[in-house]
Design an enzyme around this catalytic site. Structure first.
Site, mmCIF file in Angstrom:
data_model
loop_
_atom_site.group_PDB
_atom_site.id
_atom_site.type_symbol
_atom_site.label_atom_id
_atom_site.label_comp_id
_atom_site.label_asym_id
_atom_site.label_seq_id
_atom_site.Cartn_x
_atom_site.Cartn_y
_atom_site.Cartn_z
ATOM 1 N N CYS A 34 7.198 5.403 -1.900
ATOM 2 C CA CYS A 34 7.505 6.078 -0.871
ATOM 3 C C CYS A 34 6.826 7.547 -0.644
ATOM 4 C CB CYS A 34 9.146 6.113 -0.593
ATOM 5 S SG CYS A 34 10.016 7.009 -1.737
ATOM 6 N N ASP A 36 7.735 10.365 -2.154
ATOM 7 C CA ASP A 36 8.293 11.592 -2.393
ATOM 8 C C ASP A 36 8.043 11.944 -3.672
ATOM 9 O OD1 ASP A 36 9.623 10.863 0.063
ATOM 10 O OD2 ASP A 36 11.350 10.016 -0.796
ATOM 11 N N CYS A 59 10.795 12.781 2.769
ATOM 12 C CA CYS A 59 11.379 12.404 3.834
ATOM 13 C C CYS A 59 12.866 13.204 3.939
ATOM 14 C CB CYS A 59 11.849 10.985 4.084
ATOM 15 S SG CYS A 59 13.079 10.579 2.852
ATOM 16 N N CYS A 103 16.679 7.971 -2.422
ATOM 17 C CA CYS A 103 16.322 9.599 -2.445
ATOM 18 C C CYS A 103 17.372 10.337 -3.714
ATOM 19 C CB CYS A 103 16.586 9.932 -1.207
ATOM 20 S SG CYS A 103 15.182 9.618 -0.166
#
Length: 143
Positions: A34, A36, A59, A103
């Site tokens: 993703c 990150d 994000c 996350c």
């Protein structure tokens, strides 16, 4: 996707953003899937985490979890900081949507990576601390 008020608050007004110039430990982890990337800086004196800062590219949930994770470890001992798991971070944020749970894992890993860096630099062993992974994905595939 529903975010709790706490997640929104930490996303809009993240705590502890930035770098610590003479950091005792720095940990960086990413999730290639993703995109990150999270970098955590710790200032440790006498076994106590005096300060924690972070830089996150990702994000809103990634920013919120790193913000909350750094808040949770400040003033704690190294052993106490190890207990700040992704679950603890999520609970402190009143939960995350299922697709964003990774996350919080990123926040936990970045924290552990910074503690590992500190341990390496100071030749200390931290009980229960595992070597960090660079890409969070590889770890979760092996479980």
């Amino acid at each position: 996707m529903e975010y709790s008020e706490k997640v929104m608050d930490h996303f809009m007004n993240p705590r502890n953003v930035g770098e610590i110039e003479d950091a005792s430990g720095i940990g960086q982890v990413g999730n290639m899937k993703c995109g990150d990337i999270m970098k955590v800086y710790l200032k440790i004196e006498d076994g106590i985490i005096q300060d924690a800062k972070f830089k996150t590219f990702g994000c809103g949930a990634a920013v919120a979890t790193s913000s909350m994770a750094t808040e949770l470890v400040k003033g704690k001992t190294i052993q106490e900081a190890l207990e700040v798991t992704n679950k603890a971070v999520m609970e402190a944020l009143d939960g995350l949507p299922p697709v964003k749970v990774h996350c919080s894992c990123l926040a936990e890993e970045a924290l552990h990576a910074a503690l590992w860096d500190y341990a390496q630099k100071n030749n200390v062993t931290i009980e229960g601390l595992e070597p960090p992974v660079n890409d969070i994905d590889e770890k979760h595939h092996h479980e």
